[in-house]
Design a protein around this motif. Structure first.
Motif, mmCIF file in Angstrom:
data_model
loop_
_atom_site.group_PDB
_atom_site.id
_atom_site.type_symbol
_atom_site.label_atom_id
_atom_site.label_comp_id
_atom_site.label_asym_id
_atom_site.label_seq_id
_atom_site.Cartn_x
_atom_site.Cartn_y
_atom_site.Cartn_z
ATOM 1 N N ASN A 1 -145.462 55.533 -74.786
ATOM 2 C CA ASN A 1 -146.925 55.389 -74.813
ATOM 3 C C ASN A 1 -147.570 56.046 -73.589
ATOM 4 O O ASN A 1 -148.629 56.677 -73.690
ATOM 5 C CB ASN A 1 -147.309 53.912 -74.879
ATOM 6 C CG ASN A 1 -146.924 53.265 -76.192
ATOM 7 O OD1 ASN A 1 -146.873 53.945 -77.228
ATOM 8 N ND2 ASN A 1 -146.655 51.975 -76.183
ATOM 9 N N ASN A 2 -146.913 55.917 -72.426
ATOM 10 C CA ASN A 2 -147.423 56.568 -71.222
ATOM 11 C C ASN A 2 -147.377 58.085 -71.353
ATOM 12 O O ASN A 2 -148.279 58.791 -70.880
ATOM 13 C CB ASN A 2 -146.622 56.128 -69.999
ATOM 14 C CG ASN A 2 -146.859 54.670 -69.631
ATOM 15 O OD1 ASN A 2 -147.897 54.094 -69.967
ATOM 16 N ND2 ASN A 2 -145.895 54.062 -68.949
ATOM 17 N N GLN B 1 -139.330 48.632 -72.686
ATOM 18 C CA GLN B 1 -139.680 49.497 -71.565
ATOM 19 C C GLN B 1 -139.685 50.969 -71.986
ATOM 20 O O GLN B 1 -140.568 51.737 -71.585
ATOM 21 C CB GLN B 1 -138.684 49.298 -70.405
ATOM 22 C CG GLN B 1 -138.857 48.017 -69.617
ATOM 23 C CD GLN B 1 -138.297 46.802 -70.351
ATOM 24 O OE1 GLN B 1 -137.468 46.949 -71.241
ATOM 25 N NE2 GLN B 1 -138.767 45.625 -69.985
ATOM 26 N N GLU C 1 -142.810 51.591 -74.044
ATOM 27 C CA GLU C 1 -143.981 51.703 -73.171
ATOM 28 C C GLU C 1 -143.994 53.059 -72.469
ATOM 29 O O GLU C 1 -145.055 53.655 -72.260
ATOM 30 C CB GLU C 1 -143.971 50.568 -72.140
ATOM 31 C CG GLU C 1 -145.154 50.589 -71.179
ATOM 32 C CD GLU C 1 -146.496 50.481 -71.883
ATOM 33 O OE1 GLU C 1 -147.470 51.063 -71.360
ATOM 34 O OE2 GLU C 1 -146.567 49.830 -72.948
ATOM 35 N N ARG C 2 -142.806 53.551 -72.154
ATOM 36 C CA ARG C 2 -142.701 54.868 -71.523
ATOM 37 C C ARG C 2 -143.220 55.956 -72.461
ATOM 38 O O ARG C 2 -143.896 56.903 -72.040
ATOM 39 C CB ARG C 2 -141.241 55.120 -71.133
ATOM 40 C CG ARG C 2 -141.041 56.199 -70.090
ATOM 41 C CD ARG C 2 -139.644 56.137 -69.525
ATOM 42 N NE ARG C 2 -139.446 54.977 -68.682
ATOM 43 C CZ ARG C 2 -138.612 53.980 -68.944
ATOM 44 N NH1 ARG C 2 -137.878 54.017 -70.028
ATOM 45 N NH2 ARG C 2 -138.521 52.953 -68.127
ATOM 46 N N PRO D 1 -142.249 63.706 -68.334
ATOM 47 C CA PRO D 1 -143.538 64.195 -67.830
ATOM 48 C C PRO D 1 -143.476 65.636 -67.347
ATOM 49 O O PRO D 1 -144.444 66.393 -67.520
ATOM 50 C CB PRO D 1 -143.851 63.231 -66.681
ATOM 51 C CG PRO D 1 -143.172 61.961 -67.058
ATOM 52 C CD PRO D 1 -141.899 62.398 -67.733
ATOM 53 N N GLU E 1 -154.455 63.290 -71.408
ATOM 54 C CA GLU E 1 -155.083 63.707 -70.150
ATOM 55 C C GLU E 1 -155.008 65.219 -69.959
ATOM 56 O O GLU E 1 -155.948 65.830 -69.432
ATOM 57 C CB GLU E 1 -154.396 63.004 -68.976
ATOM 58 C CG GLU E 1 -154.603 61.497 -68.936
ATOM 59 C CD GLU E 1 -153.733 60.827 -67.885
ATOM 60 O OE1 GLU E 1 -153.092 61.575 -67.096
ATOM 61 O OE2 GLU E 1 -153.674 59.584 -67.854
ATOM 62 N N ARG F 1 -150.243 59.184 -73.406
ATOM 63 C CA ARG F 1 -151.478 59.179 -72.623
ATOM 64 C C ARG F 1 -151.536 60.407 -71.707
ATOM 65 O O ARG F 1 -152.607 60.991 -71.499
ATOM 66 C CB ARG F 1 -151.583 57.886 -71.811
ATOM 67 C CG ARG F 1 -151.981 56.674 -72.637
ATOM 68 C CD ARG F 1 -152.360 55.493 -71.755
ATOM 69 N NE ARG F 1 -151.177 54.868 -71.194
ATOM 70 C CZ ARG F 1 -150.513 53.874 -71.771
ATOM 71 N NH1 ARG F 1 -150.922 53.415 -72.959
ATOM 72 N NH2 ARG F 1 -149.454 53.342 -71.197
ATOM 73 N N LEU F 2 -150.394 60.812 -71.178
ATOM 74 C CA LEU F 2 -150.348 62.012 -70.349
ATOM 75 C C LEU F 2 -150.731 63.243 -71.168
ATOM 76 O O LEU F 2 -151.458 64.124 -70.675
ATOM 77 C CB LEU F 2 -148.947 62.185 -69.763
ATOM 78 C CG LEU F 2 -148.711 63.441 -68.918
ATOM 79 C CD1 LEU F 2 -149.628 63.464 -67.693
ATOM 80 C CD2 LEU F 2 -147.253 63.533 -68.481
#
Length: 491
Positions: free
Chosen positions: A354-355, A348, A351-352, A315, A362, A358-359
């Motif tokens: 995918n997050n 996991q 999924e990270r 991130p 945004e 999404r960031l």
């Protein structure tokens, strides 16, 4: 007054009368425990004779087992594993290498082929795989609280399963499960060694909790509560004590960087058998990529190479990149692309990813960020050959194989100002700059802008300096230091 004195004397006599039976009972229990453990050890040794067969020459091969439950992942730790196995196969003819793994979704042949495809490592002899069924016991998701303790205790049960399926002569923990070391040493009767990529707990982690800093492993609800922080600090101190106890059982301890060495020495206190063995980086393959002078019209790409794990802090990369684009520090320069390359070990990790996507949405940079997961080695080389900047953001990275690969491939590296990159890798070479370091979102955005503002000639000079500095991280240097370190295990 007299009655009080008599009652006190009576109480003392009562305690004394209870103390002797208690000591006797404790002694009996200790003897029973020792006898039980000795019996288990003898049973395991007998089982070892039954499970092990002689080789073609009539002699029983020396079994060297590596405990690496995620051996089919694509990270730097796996590269160390396969290089270590290749090194032992080249040095010792009477050695059979065993890998304890939980990757039951792949065959042994597929795992070996994956190692060649990802790391360009070709083994000279077959490897025996012992597939473990209880790998879920070391999954962090199973322990939402007390994760360190839960995973460590889980590794003991997983190690017990491994020991029952195959009893080696030499046991090497190559993935950081130190709590398995006494199990194999005292019950398995093995000579034990370990390669520590990253201490399970470090003095830095203790400082984070003590200072009530919010990190990925120190939630905000804990940092906001003095009571919870003190409780977690006590828990960490207890765990650090236990970690030091089990780690000191190792006959040979190898660490991958100066940063890891400092922490292991302070926790395990076994300096006589501890040494730095820099992880093998395939620098020659990347050094073969020609360094070409940049064309002014080409697209600039920023490449990150690391597994999609929380501590890698992807991130931060995305936010810094978004800030760089938003503030338009590039003027009229060519378009810019961020490419995140890494391996996913499990659901996991997926999924990270995918997050992270999404960031990107945004922050409005989805069209400028590309994710490349579990890519073949040739594709990795191509991306690095075309990149201008190599990006790394992990706080206190134990070493940083991806950082070395980026430097060897000819990118201008921008790494986190901590851990191995700061102490061992992105350091001046013969007095010349080899790359840059940053700490936070603003630092990264500013430094990326600065690197892109440099003239192609200046960037080329930094890239050449970086390339000359990475020879100390080559496969050949790893083989020499690894063999020197593990030699006591073969005597």
């Amino acid at each position: 007054m007299v009655a009080g004195g008599l009652s006190l004397c009576g109480l003392i006599r009562l305690l004394c009368s209870l103390l002797i039976p208690a000591l006797f009972l404790s002694g009996v229990l200790c003897v029973c425990l020792v006898v039980l453990l000795w019996g288990v050890r003898l049973w395991i040794q007998q089982r070892k004779k039954q499970l092990t067969s002689a080789g073609k020459d009539g002699k029983r091969p020396l079994l060297v087992a590596f405990f690496h439950p995620y051996c089919n992942a694509g990270g730097g730790g796996e590269r160390v594993l396969w290089c270590a196995i290749r090194t032992l196969q080249k040095k010792y003819r009477n050695v059979t290498c065993v890998v304890y793994t939980g990757d039951r979704d792949a065959t042994g042949e597929e795992i070996v082929e994956g190692a060649f495809r990802r790391f360009n490592i070709k083994l000279t002899h077959p490897v025996k795989f012992v597939f473990l069924e209880k790998r879920y016991l070391v999954e962090a998701s199973l322990y939402p609280h007390f994760t360190l303790l839960g995973q460590s205790l889980g590794s003991v049960f997983l190690g017990w399963e491994a020991l029952l399926k195959c009893v080696p002569d030499i046991y090497i923990d190559s993935m950081g499960y130190a709590f398995t070391l006494p199990l194999f040493k005292y019950l398995g009767g093995c000579r034990v060694g370990c390669y520590v990529h990253y201490p399970t707990i470090s003095t830095d982690m203790l400082s984070v909790v003590r200072n009530q800093d919010t990190r990925f492993n120190n939630a905000a609800f804990i940092t906001n509560s003095p009571l919870f922080s003190k409780f977690k600090l006590a828990y960490y101190y207890f765990f650090a004590f236990m970690y030091g106890l089990v780690g000191s059982c190792s006959d040979v301890i190898m660490v991958n960087s100066s940063w890891t060495l400092n922490h292991i020495l302070s926790l395990w206190r076994a300096g006589a058998c501890t040494s730095i063995v820099y992880p093998p980086c395939d620098v020659q393959t990347f050094l073969d990529i020609p360094l070409e002078e940049e064309r002014s019209t080409r697209e600039y790409s920023i490449v990150s190479v690391s597994q999609f794990r929380p501590e890698k802090d992807h991130p931060l990369q995305i936010r810094a990149f978004a800030k760089l684009l938003k503030e338009k520090r590039l003027g009229q320069q060519p378009p810019l692309k961020l490419i995140l390359i890494g391996g996913c070990r499990n659901q996991q990790d997926e999924e990270r990813v995918n997050n992270l996507k999404r960031l990107c949405e945004e922050l409005g940079v989805s069209n400028d960020v590309t994710f490349r997961i579990n890519v073949p080695f040739e594709e990795l080389k191509r991306h690095l050959a075309e990149a201008t900047i190599g990006l790394h953001t992990m706080w206190n990275e134990h070493f940083g194989i991806g950082v070395v690969e980026c430097m060897a491939a000819g990118t201008v590296i921008l790494a986190h100002s901590s851990g191995g990159p700061k102490l061992d890798i992105v350091v001046p070479y013969e007095g010349h700059t080899t790359g840059f370091l940053a700490e936070n979102e603003d630092n990264y955005a500013e430094t990326m802008a600065y690197i892109l503002s440099l003239s192609p000639e200046k960037r080329l000079e930094i890239r050449e300096n970086a390339r000359r500095s990475v020879h100390r991280f080559s496969d050949q240097h790893f083989e020499e230091t690894f063999l020197l370190s593990v030699e006591p295990l073969f005597k």
